[in-house]
Design a protein around this motif. Structure first.
Motif, PDB file in Angstrom:
ATOM      1  N   CYS A   1       3.778  46.903  -3.816  1.00 33.10           N
ATOM      2  CA  CYS A   1       4.180  48.302  -3.825  1.00 33.10           C
ATOM      3  C   CYS A   1       5.677  48.380  -4.111  1.00 33.10           C
ATOM      4  O   CYS A   1       6.414  47.412  -3.949  1.00 33.10           O
ATOM      5  CB  CYS A   1       3.886  48.961  -2.481  1.00 33.10           C
TER       6      CYS A   1
ATOM      7  N   ILE B   1       2.162  53.502   3.623  1.00 31.67           N
ATOM      8  CA  ILE B   1       0.716  53.461   3.392  1.00 31.67           C
ATOM      9  C   ILE B   1       0.079  53.546   4.772  1.00 31.67           C
ATOM     10  O   ILE B   1      -0.038  52.554   5.496  1.00 31.67           O
ATOM     11  CB  ILE B   1       0.299  52.159   2.695  1.00 31.67           C
TER      12      ILE B   1
ATOM     13  N   GLY C   1       2.200  48.889   4.214  1.00 26.40           N
ATOM     14  CA  GLY C   1       2.765  48.647   2.887  1.00 26.40           C
ATOM     15  C   GLY C   1       3.060  47.192   2.585  1.00 26.40           C
ATOM     16  O   GLY C   1       2.976  46.766   1.443  1.00 26.40           O
TER      17      GLY C   1
ATOM     18  N   CYS D   1      -1.216  51.642  -3.352  1.00 24.74           N
ATOM     19  CA  CYS D   1      -0.037  51.915  -2.538  1.00 24.74           C
ATOM     20  C   CYS D   1       0.014  53.382  -2.121  1.00 24.74           C
ATOM     21  O   CYS D   1       0.740  53.733  -1.187  1.00 24.74           O
ATOM     22  CB  CYS D   1       1.234  51.551  -3.299  1.00 24.74           C
ATOM     23  N   TYR D   2      -0.726  54.234  -2.815  1.00 23.32           N
ATOM     24  CA  TYR D   2      -0.782  55.653  -2.474  1.00 23.32           C
ATOM     25  C   TYR D   2      -2.203  56.092  -2.106  1.00 23.32           C
ATOM     26  O   TYR D   2      -2.527  57.265  -2.174  1.00 23.32           O
ATOM     27  CB  TYR D   2      -0.257  56.494  -3.649  1.00 23.32           C
TER      28      TYR D   2
END
Length: 965
Positions: free
Chosen positions: A419, A426, A564, A594-595
């Protein structure tokens, strides 16, 4: 002459495909039969790759290998020759794609430096078939290299509607009006039907699944400001809602531009001193030719520059003159009160932006939607919509990478699987107690900061119910503010924005917020305010599990952490990172997970719910990842993808978008299209990606066969050709009902009704909630979905009512009751019936009740069902459900992922429902609805009361006669 891949329209509305091989065109065998496919392959020069269209089982993609030709016996050296060659091919093989050649009409021929693309649409009995389109690609050497698309097969339906055009428009407008009460308020002024066309519509085509073909009105509903622009599909026979999606796309000497500033009054609406040139806004504050920047502020300047960059990108790189290919004026609206901020969109006329949502990639993103609408026309739902959204991300980020404005640094190529250090948290939410529901939940979000883990007890505060809201939506001050202090509050999605929910929780002293979604998948969101408590979203099932434990007095504890892991310092492939209103990027194209978005089809993040038009913003991650991998190269999903750079990747994706994709194309079509487009581009001139304003394209290195291997590898890494089997969409009613009585037994019907003579055997009844309200009686119909021609019992629960107490309110329950039936001796006694349910999930629905020997009516319990029991419990009165059946077990909702149902059989063990031999029973089918809104209703057929007996040796058990009074 240009060196780009520009498209020039050479013809439209040309003659239908000739039909010289009528016999072949009338075949309807699956995939047109092996002999036809073999003939298709045998006539081609070189190898042929065929792919099946999942919605129809017919050919959806045919392409020749490099230097091959699908129809070498016909020559083509011009646009007319290309059209004639494509027509000759479809005259022979159209039925392999699903439609007779006579149903295909040439819609236009588009030229580019590589050759021509001939587009066909489908018509049946003079009516258009929605979303049906084939594209044939002929290269400049005259070779037919690919035919791709979708057409509806086996069309056999009447074309005379039973409801009028005006009625369909009224229903469509009512549907949109009722639904505009979610997160944020919509402007309903001027809401009306602006287009209304009778068409042939195939349900399921957009999702790529088999469906039913119906006659439908396609109604475009818009408000005066165009902040609402929905396409609504209304069954022209029954009036029921079939589908609906938004046409307002978006998240959030060159070009002819116009910039509008949406000045607002104290109520946040556009100033009344305006004209109607663009949604009732004032005259433009800036247009091409005016002094720049003049008195424009930072947002306004960014919009003008960003629109210019988008124009020159498509013009320099692909030779396209504005989004329509004809130099259309590019109109932009800043500070637009018609949209819920922070956001931006394309509404079919203008791109529109909130303050501080005006960065270079966002502006190019929104114009990307316009270019998609005028090329492939990808429908904004399910996988077609995810590709629509991804193409905008792709073109937006490409512009961001190559321009010299607004670039965030550092921006090196990112390492595999990491990321960005500039991304938000996250969030992972784990239920740690009680043990019965302990699990790690799939989450979305987040708002606020999550530098350290947040742990605590969950509470579910109630609040004052505002207009259109509920006591659990967290949109107003909590009834018990002190109870939320130091706790993590659980609230439901709805009525107000996510930020408002977090702000209310912060005011009460909460340390975290959980927003429970209306669907099983969580919803994603972002905001710049880092002072808010950490706020995440969970799905409906997890939300209800927590609420159930809290209702029993259990203590629920959770932990919210940032998962993350290791980060890489680069802004490259972040979308919207320059928009201050978002407080950071909203998507990551290099590593979508990552999202909370999927990077490949089988990722757990792949959205299967109906939220967000079938996950268009989230599932776009699969296509975004494909492009980013192809540009930079990397290893993903154990597949090594060599990078081919922006110039080549953009050329392949643009050619696919414009020549290989149609309105209903899916990820598998994209995989085939990318491969075919790459093959066609090998050795051909392409242009460098550029936003230079001199309009002079610069030649790029040509595509090679090695590059095409990289294209294939990227598609493999992200699993474009893999169906999302994990979604496991199921019908509400399972198929394959077992025998009524089981092995070793015989069944005798002692009473039954197939409704062939209507409802003569049944007694109707009605309950209403409010004085002046009314219900909708059961009736016999011969137009039930999938049962047309056979009479069935039907109680509507469509989009009707006003949701206001009194006249017009539809809070009611309607029932049909059987005569008394005496149960005879046997091994067991059972009730069996076929039915079809399509209602507003959780609020409208129906169940079966039983009365034994004159006692009170009771709902047949779920435990009594041998097969296909009620699928849910209806929302309660406390959840603002005004249905008289509120809180009861019921059949409710639709089949998974669609807005319709399908037929299934339910079997009830009457003994477990409290009835034994010698008892007299009555059966009641009752459908309840709340005050307004709905989908279709409940259809019931083939009701039978059966006695089961042990089979006698050498013969069947003796016949039983019904005792009916």
């Amino acid at each position: 002459m240009t060196t780009g891949l520009g498209l020039v329209l050479l013809g439209a509305g040309l003659a239908a495909v000739p039909s010289q091989l009528a016999t072949a065109a009338e075949q309807t065998a699956p995939l047109a039969g092996e002999s036809l496919v073999q003939r298709l392959k045998g006539e081609a020069q070189g190898a042929v790759r065929l792919a099946t269209e999942p919605a129809t089982g017919k050919v959806g993609f045919a392409r020749a290998a490099r230097n091959g030709d699908l129809l070498p016996t016909v020559q083509a050296t011009s646009a007319r020759g290309a059209a004639a060659k494509a027509a000759a091919y479809l005259d022979r093989y159209a039925v392999a794609f699903g439609a007779p050649a006579g149903q295909l009409q040439e819609a236009g021929v588009a030229a580019d430096p590589l050759g021509w693309t001939v587009t066909y649409t489908q018509r049946y009995e003079g009516l258009p078939v929605f979303g049906a389109q084939l594209k044939a690609t002929v290269d400049k050497d005259g070779d037919l290299t690919a035919v791709t698309g979708y057409v509806a097969p086996d069309l056999r339906l009447g074309t005379t509607p039973r409801i009028g055009k005006a009625d369909a428009a009224r229903r469509a407008v009512a549907t949109v009006k009722v639904d505009q009460t979610g997160d944020g308020r919509a402007d309903l002024r001027g809401l009306r039907a602006v287009a209304n066309d009778l068409t042939v519509y195939r349900t399921g085509a957009i999702r790529g699944v088999a469906g039913e073909t119906v006659l439908a009105y396609v109604v475009e509903v818009a408000n005066g400001t165009r902040s609402i622009r929905d396409k609504v599909f209304v069954d022209a026979t029954t009036g029921k809602l079939l589908n609906r999606y938004s046409l307002v796309h978006g998240n959030h000497g060159g070009p002819h531009q116009e910039l509008f500033e949406a000045f607002t009054d104290d109520n946040g609406t556009p100033d009344d001193e305006s004209d109607d040139s663009v949604g009732g806004l004032k005259d433009p504050i800036w247009k091409t030719g005016d002094t720049f920047p003049g008195e424009l502020d930072a947002d306004q300047q960014s919009l003008v520059e960003g629109t210019g960059e988008a124009y020159w990108f498509f013009k320099n790189t692909f030779g396209r003159d504005s989004y329509d290919g004809k130099g259309a004026v590019m109109k932009t609206v800043n500070n637009d009160p018609r949209i819920s901020c922070p956001n931006a969109n394309w509404n079919g006329q203008t791109t529109n932006y909130c303050t501080d949502v005006t960065s270079d990639d966002t502006v190019a993103h929104e114009w990307g939607h316009a270019y998609t609408e005028y090329t492939s026309g990808l429908i904004y739902q399910w996988q077609p919509g995810a590709m629509n959204e991804a193409f905008s991300d792709i073109w937006g980020e490409t512009v961001d990478i190559i321009n010299d404005r607004g670039n965030q640094t550092p921006a090196p190529k990112r390492a595999d699987g990491l990321c960005s250090a500039f991304s938000g948290a996250i969030p992972v939410l784990t239920i740690t107690a009680p043990e019965a529901i302990a699990k790690e939940c799939v989450t979305g979000g987040t708002l606020g900061e999550l530098d350290e883990p947040v742990t605590g007890q969950v509470v579910a505060p109630t609040d004052a119910v505002e207009d259109g809201g509920t006591a659990t939506d967290g949109c107003s001050t909590y009834n018990d503010v002190a109870a939320a202090a130091g706790k993590i509050v659980l609230v439901d999605r709805g009525l107000c924005t996510f930020v408002e929910k977090a702000q209310n929780a912060k005011s009460a002293g909460a340390i975290g917020v959980i927003i429970g979604n209306r669907e099983d998948a969580p919803v994603s969101f972002s905001d710049a305010d880092r002072t808010l408590p950490p706020t995440v979203s969970i799905g409906l099932t997890d939300r209800e599990a927590i609420r159930k434990e809290l209702a029993t007095g259990e203590t629920v504890e959770v932990e919210i952490v940032d998962a993350g892991g290791e980060r890489f310092e680069s802004y490259r492939w972040l979308s919207g990172e320059g928009d201050a209103a978002f407080g950071g990027a909203i998507r990551d194209m290099w590593n979508p997970t990552c999202y909370g978005d999927p990077g490949k089809v089988t990722d757990a993040e792949y959205k299967c719910s109906t939220d967000d038009s079938g996950g268009v913003h989230s599932n776009s991650g699969v296509v975004n990842h494909t492009y980013a991998l192809l540009v930079d190269g990397g290893t993903s999903n154990d597949v090594e993808v060599p990078g081919i750079g922006l110039d080549k990747a953009a050329a392949v994706f643009w050619r696919t978008q414009t020549t290989k994709l149609g309105p209903t194309s899916d990820f598998a079509d994209l995989a085939d299209g990318l491969a075919a487009s790459c093959t066609e581009l090998v050795g051909q001139p392409i242009s460098k990606v550029s936003v230079a304003t001199d309009g002079t394209p610069e030649a790029a290195e040509p595509v090679t066969t090695t590059d095409c291997a990289a294209v294939d590898a990227a598609a493999q890494a992200t699993e474009l050709a893999t169906p999302p089997a994990q979604c496991n969409f199921k019908p509400l009613l399972a198929k394959g009902a077992p025998g009524t009585c089981g092995k070793g037994t015989s069944s005798k019907v002692i009473w039954g009704d197939d409704f062939s003579k209507g409802l003569k055997k049944w007694k109707k009844s009605e309950r209403v909630v409010f004085k002046g309200g009314s219900g909708i009686n059961w009736r016999a119909t011969s137009t039930a979905p999938g049962r047309k021609g056979n009479k069935v019992a039907y109680d509507p629960s469509g989009d009707v009512g006003q949701c206001t107490e009194g006249e017009g309110d539809k809070s009611s329950a309607n029932a049909i009751t059987s005569p008394a039936v005496k149960l005879r001796a046997g091994l067991k006694r059972r009730l069996q019936f076929r039915h079809y349910m399509a209602t507003e999930a959780g609020y409208d629905g129906g169940n079966v009740k039983i009365k034994v020997n004159g006692a009170k009516w009771k709902v047949v319990p779920a435990k009594a069902y041998v097969f296909n029991k009620p699928n849910t419990s209806l929302a309660t009165e406390a959840e603002e459900n005004t249905n008289p059946l509120a809180g009861e077990q019921a059949f409710s909702g639709t089949d998974g992922g669609v807005v319709n149902g399908s037929w299934g059989t339910s079997v009830v063990d009457l003994g477990k429902a409290g009835a034994k031999k010698g008892d007299k029973i009555k059966i009641r089918f009752e459908l309840g609805r709340d005050g307004c809104g709905g989908i279709d209703g409940w259809y019931v057929d083939d009701v039978k009361v059966v006695v089961c007996k042990q089979k006698k040796k050498g013969g069947q058990a003796r016949r039983e006669v019904a005792d009916v009074r």
